[in-house]
Design a protein around this motif. Structure first.
Motif, PDB file in Angstrom:
ATOM      1  N   THR A   1      74.569  25.416   6.777  1.00 41.47           N
ATOM      2  CA  THR A   1      74.100  26.702   7.280  1.00 41.47           C
ATOM      3  C   THR A   1      73.969  27.701   6.141  1.00 41.47           C
ATOM      4  O   THR A   1      72.985  28.440   6.048  1.00 41.47           O
TER       5      THR A   1
ATOM      6  N   GLN B   1      71.349  28.208  15.338  1.00 39.01           N
ATOM      7  CA  GLN B   1      72.093  27.209  16.090  1.00 39.01           C
ATOM      8  C   GLN B   1      72.168  27.586  17.576  1.00 39.01           C
ATOM      9  O   GLN B   1      72.119  26.737  18.443  1.00 39.01           O
TER      10      GLN B   1
ATOM     11  N   ASP C   1      68.388  25.337  12.061  1.00 32.77           N
ATOM     12  CA  ASP C   1      69.826  25.065  11.932  1.00 32.77           C
ATOM     13  C   ASP C   1      70.347  24.372  13.191  1.00 32.77           C
ATOM     14  O   ASP C   1      70.604  25.028  14.189  1.00 32.77           O
ATOM     15  N   GLU C   2      70.479  23.076  13.145  1.00 33.42           N
ATOM     16  CA  GLU C   2      70.928  22.278  14.292  1.00 33.42           C
ATOM     17  C   GLU C   2      70.316  22.757  15.601  1.00 33.42           C
ATOM     18  O   GLU C   2      71.023  23.080  16.541  1.00 33.42           O
TER      19      GLU C   2
HETATM   20 MG   LIG Z   1      76.405  25.173  10.464  1.00 28.74          MG
END
Ligand SMILES: [Mg+2]
Ligand SMILES: Nc1ncnc2c1ncn2[C@@H]1O[C@H](COP(=O)(O)OP(=O)(O)O)[C@@H](O)[C@H]1O
Lengths: 259, 299
Positions: free
Chosen positions: A49, A87, A163-164
């Motif tokens: 991240t 995320q 991010d994910e």
């Molecule tokens: Mg992360």
């Protein structure tokens, strides 16, 4: 436009906090070319991240250098060079889905007509037609995350930082979105930097996989992964796929046993 | 079966407990009125030359005095009926007239107070140095005992030829700006880092961040503090009216009542003021609900 979208050399970042400093990134050397799909994979806390946030100018590196589209991350951000998918969906609860997807367009001063067109187009892209007037709480977590992807795509940035994005979704939805994302990338020739926990996801999507290891966060290995651009989910059963997946797993294990 | 469910619904709903508390309060009130007015009543019997009386006579007497120490609930209710319903609203004897006087100053003061509160909050959130320089003064302003200060402010303003609604509204504004400032600062700071980061990735300006994130995020906080502020405005106006009583208003009624020992009038004015405060808060709550629904908060 230069062909190297991201160029980082000897990049480090240390977070200062009350109970001591945390070295989140250490000596990162990474070059990403236009049109690549690069996945960052590694255990929690290895700085994935953070690296994405440095590229996005949401954090500033402590040392080393980095350019985005040939300029500093700050200038790149001012030029609105990238779309960022967090995320969590981070939708504004007081805006409808259309209002949320159109938010960057409002900020960037697009006309109402143009906004409506782009919102409709991008909602269709993530299969959310008909949800324009719903509020975020009326959608499931997966739908909210898809709306946040539509929001990042709405102003058509050349670079996508994700991010994910599918971390919280179930397997079936995830497979579907993986295929959609791959098709989108193939079609639009965008550059994607993609953070993930999932080995199959990384192998399926990427042209290169960056394996990271923690404490301090650094790059352990970069694994090339060149499947045809128009691949489908079937390739996951092929021996080539499994071989690369094994290499990634191996790399993650080595990175972990370091400390 | 359904009767039983109806009864349990009565007790589990809002209405049952509220009614039970009301009945208890009224009963206590009656008991207190008998107890507090008893010796007044005994001397009244003495003065009238009545040597003996029954308990019934005593109790009936304590609840029917003209200037009791503590008026009975039905006496206050009668006074309210007389001054609200039976008297023309244009008359100075009408509580509706006085409510109008008090409410107009309250609303004017509230408007200015809320505006000032929001303005200060916006400044404090956007100019970092202002937080440290302004906030101590804002807090200090609330440590001054306004009940003691209000008469002075009103008299000074009157001497400067500022009369009528303005001095009262000034006190009302003074009392209401503080909760609005504090609530609004909190509200404008309520967006989480992720929501702020999102706008940063669009390189949104400070003004755009304010309009598209900080302001909408602050709305629930704003309404919560407006409810406190509007009640404080009413208190401020009534306090100011104690000094500037010539124009009327609930404060003037309280003052006149205490001059002439008209306890029933005092209690009626207190109840009318409390009712007005409830109505003002209810109006803010209604606005809150309407806005929340339009903003998609309602579920
Ligand atoms: Mg992360
Ligand atoms: N804002 C911050 N302040 C201090 N430490 C942080 C901050 N953000 C992340 N960290 C620390 O930096 C390291 C890397 O975090 P992160 O980049 O979020 O890892 P990942 O995304 O790979 O899980 C972790 O040890 C984390 O605790």
């Amino acid at each position: 436009m230069p062909d190297t979208v991201i160029q980082a050399s000897n990049l480090s970042l240390t977070y200062g906090s009350a109970d001591g400093a945390v070295q989140a990134l250490s000596g990162i050397d990474l070059a990403i070319e236009r049109g690549e799909f690069v996945s960052l994979i590694g255990p929690s806390g290895c700085g994935k991240t953070t690296l994405l946030r440095v590229i996005a100018d949401l954090e500033t590196a402590t040392s080393g250098s980095i350019t985005v589209n040939g300029v500093s991350p700050h200038e790149a951000r001012l030029k609105r060079s990238y779309g960022y998918v967090f995320q969590a969906p981070a939708l504004y609860p007081w805006r409808t889905i259309a209002g949320n997807v159109g938010l960057p367009l409002e900020i960037m001063g697009h006309s109402r007509e143009d906004r409506r067109e782009r919102v409709a187009k991008n909602l269709a892209l993530v299969n959310l037609e008909g949800f324009e007037r719903k509020f975020p709480w009326q959608l499931s977590g997966g739908m909210q995350q898809r709306a946040s992807i539509a929001r990042a795509l709405s102003f058509d940035p050349d670079l996508l930082l994700m991010d994910e994005p599918f971390g919280a979704l179930d397997e079936i939805v995830r497979d579907k979105l993986n295929e959609q994302l791959l098709r989108l990338w193939d079609l639009t020739r965008k550059t994607v930097v993609f953070v993930t926990h999932s080995i199959p996801e990384a192998v399926f999507l990427s042209t290169r996989i960056v394996v990271m290891s923690p404490r301090p966060g650094r790059i352990h290995e970069i694994i090339p992964c060149d499947f045809p651009r128009d691949r489908t989910l079937d390739i996951r059963e092929t021996p080539e796929f499994l071989a690369i997946a094994n290499r990634v797993r191996q790399g993650l294990r080595e990175g972990h046993s370091y400390d | 079966m359904s009767a039983r469910r109806g009864l349990s619904g009565f007790w589990t709903g809002h209405l049952g407990p509220i009614l039970a508390v009301c009945v208890a309060i009224v009963a206590l009130w009656y008991a207190g009125a008998v107890w507090m007015n008893a010796d007044l009543q005994r001397s009244a019997f003495d003065n009238a030359g009545q040597k003996s009386w029954t308990t019934g006579e005593l109790v009936a007497g304590t609840l029917a005095q003209e200037r009791p120490r503590l008026p009975a609930p039905h006496q206050v209710a009668q006074e309210l009926w007389k001054t609200v319903v039976d008297t023309a609203p244009s008359s100075k004897r009408s509580l509706v007239y006085h409510a109008g006087v008090t409410l107009s100053a309250t609303l004017l003061g509230f408007l200015f107070g809320a505006g000032l509160g929001v303005g200060l909050a916006v400044l404090i959130v956007h100019v970092r140095s202002l937080e440290r320089s302004l906030m101590p003064w804002i807090i200090a302003s609330q440590t001054i005992p306004i009940i003691a200060l209000a008469p002075m402010i009103v008299i000074i303003l009157n001497q400067l030829d500022v009369t009528g609604i303005v001095p009262k509204a000034a006190i009302a504004a003074y009392l209401s700006f503080f909760p609005v400032t504090v609530g609004m600062v909190k509200g404008l700071r309520s967006p989480d880092p992720l929501q702020l980061d999102l706008l940063r990735t669009y390189s949104a300006s400070q003004a755009q961040t304010f309009w598209s994130l900080r302001l909408p995020a602050s709305v629930p906080f704003l309404f919560a503090s407006l409810k406190v502020g509007v009640a404080a405005s009413l208190v401020g106006t009534v306090v100011a009216e104690l000094t500037q009583s010539a124009d009327g208003g609930f404060g003037a009624r309280l003052l006149a009542g205490s001059y002439y020992g008209q306890t029933i009038q005092i209690w009626a004015a207190i109840f009318a003021a409390a009712f007005c405060a409830c109505a003002l808060i209810a109006a803010v709550a209604l606005a809150d609900r309407v806005v929340a629904r339009r903003m998609g908060y309602a579920r």
